[in-house]
Structure formats: C-alpha cells, structure tokens
Design a protein around this motif. Structure first.
Motif, PDB file in Angstrom:
ATOM      1  N   CYS A   6       5.459  -2.151  -9.197  1.00 51.70           N
ATOM      2  CA  CYS A   6       4.926  -0.837  -8.165  1.00 51.70           C
ATOM      3  C   CYS A   6       6.066  -1.017  -7.451  1.00 51.70           C
ATOM      4  O   CYS A   6       6.843  -1.153  -7.058  1.00 51.70           O
ATOM      5  N   CYS A   9       6.666  -2.173  -3.864  1.00 48.61           N
ATOM      6  CA  CYS A   9       7.671  -3.822  -3.698  1.00 48.61           C
ATOM      7  C   CYS A   9       8.724  -2.809  -4.125  1.00 48.61           C
ATOM      8  O   CYS A   9       9.691  -3.271  -3.625  1.00 48.61           O
ATOM      9  N   HIS A  48       3.101  -8.647  -2.773  1.00 49.82           N
ATOM     10  CA  HIS A  48       2.084  -8.025  -3.311  1.00 49.82           C
ATOM     11  C   HIS A  48       0.712  -7.846  -3.533  1.00 49.82           C
ATOM     12  O   HIS A  48       0.608  -9.332  -3.696  1.00 49.82           O
ATOM     13  N   HIS A 100      -0.997  -1.007  -3.733  1.00 50.74           N
ATOM     14  CA  HIS A 100       0.043  -2.441  -3.000  1.00 50.74           C
ATOM     15  C   HIS A 100      -0.428  -2.111  -1.472  1.00 50.74           C
ATOM     16  O   HIS A 100      -0.602  -0.896  -1.197  1.00 50.74           O
TER      17      HIS A 100
HETATM   18 ZN    ZN Z   1       3.651  -4.061  -4.484  1.00 55.03          ZN
END
Ligand code: ZN
Ligand code: AMP
Length: 116
Positions: A6, A9, A48, A100
C-alpha cells in the motif's frame, strides 16, 4: 495493521518520500502530490484501513483524531475565516484511487459545490 503493497502505508513508514507536515503515533499528514487547491493535505491513519466500508467501532478514536488534526492544520494554514473542506472518497465511483483511507484537507480558494 500495515500493508507492504500500500502506497500510504509505505509513506507512513518513510519507505516512500512525501512532504510530511505532521506525524504522531497514530496519524501522518502530508502534502498531496497533485494539489487541487493552494492547501491540499492528506491525513491518514498509520493503520491500514482500505475504505470507509471497512470502518469498525474500534476505529472511532482514530477517525475522531483525523478530524481534530484537520482542524489544527486548517488553523495553522490560516484557513479558519475563509473556510475549508474535508473530503473522503469511498470506492472507485467516488474517485478513490488509493485504498488506504485519507482525509483531503482543501482550502485557499473558493471551492465549488456540488463536487463533480
Ligand atoms: Zn495502507
Ligand atoms: P483519492 O483519489 O481520494 O484516493 O486520493 C488519492 C490522492 O493521493 C490523490 O489526490 C493523489 O494526488 C494523491 N497521491 C497519490 N500518490 C501520492 C504520493 N506519492 N504522495 C502524495 N500524494 C499522493
């Protein structure tokens, strides 16, 4: 907690550079790479959470903190008097492109309504 595939993240983990304006134990805020207004900051939780569809009661506090931080950053940017906007897109049809959750803090110009 965190998804290595991600983008946000990875920004939160400092794996990918971003223009970070605030970070603490639970939140990170950074300038949007393609700003849509003179102020365009993204506020994310470190954890997340893919979309608003994934919110659970356990997220109550962090979602509240995201809004309180938005309020603080809006004040720091001098947006209080003129006005500012928070947006959170949920899902592809709403324009979500990064899965996200993130609050868009927008200000510094007159913002049209309704959004596209
Ligand atoms: Zn994430
Ligand atoms: P959304 O379309 O609501 O999912 O918003 C995603 C936002 O992330 C867009 O406004 C993008 O311009 C922004 N964005 C994408 N990649 C980055 C990045 N590497 N750093 C900062 N902002 C980004």
């Amino acid at each position: 907690m965190s998804d290595p595939s991600c983008l946000f993240c990875r920004i939160a983990a400092h794996d990918i550079p971003a223009d970070i304006v605030h970070e603490d134990q639970r939140l990170v805020a950074f300038h949007d790479i393609r700003p849509q207004a003179p102020t365009h900051v993204l506020i994310i939780p470190r954890d997340h959470i893919a979309t608003l569809n994934d919110l659970e009661p356990a997220h109550r506090e962090v979602v509240g903190e995201m809004h309180l931080l938005a309020r603080e950053l809006a004040r720091a940017e001098g947006l209080e008097e003129a006005g500012w906007r928070l947006v959170m897109n949920c899902g592809a049809a709403a324009g979500q492109t990064v899965f996200h959750i993130h609050l868009h803090l927008l200000g510094g110009r007159t913002l049209g309504w309704p959004p596209g």
